[in-house]
Scaffold this motif. Sequence first.
Motif, PDB file in Angstrom:
ATOM      1  N   HIS A 111      -2.532  50.591 -10.727  1.00 19.87           N
ATOM      2  CA  HIS A 111      -3.494  51.118 -11.694  1.00 19.87           C
ATOM      3  C   HIS A 111      -3.430  52.640 -11.777  1.00 19.87           C
ATOM      4  O   HIS A 111      -3.477  53.220 -12.870  1.00 19.87           O
ATOM      5  N   LYS A 136     -10.169  54.771  -8.150  1.00 17.70           N
ATOM      6  CA  LYS A 136     -10.438  54.499  -9.559  1.00 17.70           C
ATOM      7  C   LYS A 136     -11.569  53.500  -9.730  1.00 17.70           C
ATOM      8  O   LYS A 136     -11.909  52.757  -8.810  1.00 17.70           O
ATOM      9  N   LYS A 137     -12.109  53.492 -10.938  1.00 14.72           N
ATOM     10  CA  LYS A 137     -13.014  52.429 -11.364  1.00 14.72           C
ATOM     11  C   LYS A 137     -12.339  51.712 -12.529  1.00 14.72           C
ATOM     12  O   LYS A 137     -11.995  52.340 -13.531  1.00 14.72           O
ATOM     13  N   GLU A 138     -12.160  50.415 -12.406  1.00 12.32           N
ATOM     14  CA  GLU A 138     -11.560  49.644 -13.489  1.00 12.32           C
ATOM     15  C   GLU A 138     -12.683  49.075 -14.352  1.00 12.32           C
ATOM     16  O   GLU A 138     -13.474  48.239 -13.889  1.00 12.32           O
ATOM     17  N   LEU A 139     -12.760  49.518 -15.589  1.00 15.42           N
ATOM     18  CA  LEU A 139     -13.860  49.141 -16.480  1.00 15.42           C
ATOM     19  C   LEU A 139     -13.411  48.259 -17.629  1.00 15.42           C
ATOM     20  O   LEU A 139     -14.155  47.391 -18.087  1.00 15.42           O
ATOM     21  N   SER A 170     -10.931  59.798 -16.170  1.00 14.19           N
ATOM     22  CA  SER A 170     -10.830  58.910 -17.330  1.00 14.19           C
ATOM     23  C   SER A 170     -11.812  57.756 -17.274  1.00 14.19           C
ATOM     24  O   SER A 170     -12.417  57.385 -18.293  1.00 14.19           O
ATOM     25  N   ASP A 171     -12.003  57.174 -16.074  1.00  9.86           N
ATOM     26  CA  ASP A 171     -12.960  56.075 -15.963  1.00  9.86           C
ATOM     27  C   ASP A 171     -14.390  56.576 -16.139  1.00  9.86           C
ATOM     28  O   ASP A 171     -15.192  55.981 -16.872  1.00  9.86           O
ATOM     29  N   ASN A 172     -14.712  57.677 -15.473  1.00 17.68           N
ATOM     30  CA  ASN A 172     -16.080  58.197 -15.547  1.00 17.68           C
ATOM     31  C   ASN A 172     -16.449  58.643 -16.955  1.00 17.68           C
ATOM     32  O   ASN A 172     -17.630  58.625 -17.326  1.00 17.68           O
ATOM     33  N   SER A 227     -12.504  42.557 -16.097  1.00 21.28           N
ATOM     34  CA  SER A 227     -12.882  43.743 -15.339  1.00 21.28           C
ATOM     35  C   SER A 227     -13.690  43.335 -14.111  1.00 21.28           C
ATOM     36  O   SER A 227     -14.634  42.534 -14.204  1.00 21.28           O
ATOM     37  N   TYR A 257     -12.664  50.585  -7.425  1.00 24.18           N
ATOM     38  CA  TYR A 257     -11.745  49.451  -7.264  1.00 24.18           C
ATOM     39  C   TYR A 257     -11.380  49.222  -5.804  1.00 24.18           C
ATOM     40  O   TYR A 257     -11.122  48.088  -5.393  1.00 24.18           O
ATOM     41  N   ASP A 264      -1.914  54.494 -15.159  1.00 21.59           N
ATOM     42  CA  ASP A 264      -2.740  55.437 -15.920  1.00 21.59           C
ATOM     43  C   ASP A 264      -1.993  56.743 -16.142  1.00 21.59           C
ATOM     44  O   ASP A 264      -2.046  57.338 -17.231  1.00 21.59           O
TER      45      ASP A 264
END
Length: 696
Positions: A93, A547-550, A170-172, A557, A535, A97
């Motif tokens: 991931h 990361k946070k996968e949204l 990007s996730d935030n 997700s 994650y 990205d």
Amino acid sequence: MKSTKANRLVKESSPYLLQHAYNPVDWYPWGEEALQRAVTEDKPILVSIGYAACHWCHVMERESFEDEQVAELMNRHYICIKIDREERPDIDHIYMDALQAISGQGGWPLNMFLTPEGKPFYGGTYFPPRNVHGRPSWSNVLRSVHEAFISNREAVNEQADSLTRHITQSDNNLIKIPLTDGDEKRQYSSDEAHRLFNEMRQRFDKINGGFGGAPKFPNTLNLQFLLRYYYHTANQESLDHVVLSLTKMSLGGIYDHLGGGFARYSVDAEWLAPHFEKMLYDNALLVTALSEAYQITREPLFKQRVYETLAFVAREMTSVEGGFYAALDADSEGVEGKFYTWSYEEIKTLLGDDAKVFCNVYGIQPEGNWEGVNILHLPKDLKQWAKEAGEDFHQLQELLAQCRAKLFNARSQRVRPGLDDKILLGWNALMCSAYCKAYETFGEEEWLSIAQLNMAFMLQVFVEVNEHGQALLYHTYKDGSSKYPGFLDDYAFLAEAMLDLYQASHDERLIGLAAELVATAHEHFYDEHNGFFFYTPDYQTDVVVRKKELFDGVTPSGNATMAAVCRKMGVITGNTEFSELAERMLLGIKDSMLKFSFSFSKWASLMLTYIYPPKEIAIVGLQYDIYAKEINRYFLPDKIQMASAGTAENTFPLFQNRLGTGNTLIYLCVDYTCSLPFKDVESFRRESGIFLDTTA
């Protein structure tokens, strides 16, 4: 050709890594030894990521990684690390990205160049052995990147820092931090549901089903949203598109008409030519979608595909311990699709006089229908074909079944595609949920037994209780060994599978286990700053960013799934902490979801449960299991159904003050406000107003 000398990957268990164990490249697995050597020698890291069923990964291996001169170049200038993306999706991931930020594209093999500290600065996917079609050769890339690292280190470091910041932010950027109290709560409307549908509608392929053009993926999570939208709004176009999509997939070459099961995607818009790899998660999600569509339509084709797909999973993807394997390769004997395709002459020889009818029905051409060979598919629905040809439908069905059996037996003698026999927790949980949904829909007791066996297996091999009594999860299992800390998907999908299995079996122990998983995930994955889950857990330290996968990808997700689990757990247990967590998460992602609904379909389905509150059904009495099994046949999306004989030990809110009296009663509730009880399923179905007319 492959070297006769093994590299470090020979000690790994991943089938993908073992495929590269005799490359002349001095591969490392991801780990402290390789990362430390990069720092000590001040060399860039080359991370090459793929998976066992990946066709272009095999191609690049043959063309470049098995070449002695190319390997010498890699070994001299880089610390080379091979990663199985399915074992380490967290690393995949991060660097995917980065690649998408660099080029706007992604895919596998993913070849990413990192600073010695692990920060990405350049990358790409497949590189050919020679310059062609505007793609630089792999050797030229290796030389150019090395030269940039040596002569322009400051620019390399600036690029690496910029990309790392982008990945972190990007996730935030998708998250709006909600107010803790105030007017923002519970602002969901039917207008927003219609907006989600209309955006998705813009992507409908109204001829071939699915969404957009080639390549075409099943996008089952979007189809499941459309089914739920249809249930709540009676929008016929929504249901029609699901039926069209699942029908076209079921008739197309993406489906294995001899052995059952679906390939990962189609390279064309018509679903004819698949990328032949078969992934466990695709088949799990499609079984679930087909079962739900059948609950509404009672379409025999959907039932047939569920039965055939689960037969394939049981035959080819299930271990003796009760776990499900990850994937089947696209290639055999070095050729993509060779195991699955046919020449016209082969079929004529094997089927004799029956070949003409079979070839007409399955679109078989003397010159081939794909790259000189034939992919079995049904250009027309079988009933339509029989009607137009003046054939008896049932006799035609029997004849074709006999022909398929002959071809299946002949195909069984071929060299089989490689089996990726690692067992992944999250994907197993998805298939466990699929077996539960299929059992509810069709009532096959064997499927419930398989789901229960799989759950017992997962709890046995993937769970380790730490010194604090917490059940921590592993991600992957093979050859008696569990590896890698579990990721958010593992916790979320397993918790959801526990709730699905509870609804099918009424084993209340599963509710407690799901609650424990959510609590553990909250402690080790939760970001108090913005109310979402990372994650990776806080005790994992070998990644450059958390990361946070949204977005939904090919699987749901993990954050959306965890929010959906908490939504259900809040109702089941009455614990408002679950409910508030789910609502905060949905509120935080709402603006992004409304902008990009196609990529947030699991979230969109969750939002429907706030616009149209889920049905709470309590079944109490001696025949609770019979009543529950009958109700489960129908499409009542996101219902929360609890069933018990009714004893003083029942402490869940839906059971309170409802001791069993011998008669079995059905209570229908919304927010714990309940109707007068129904005495049997038929009166409940007829009078409650919650069942679709199509489920007669």
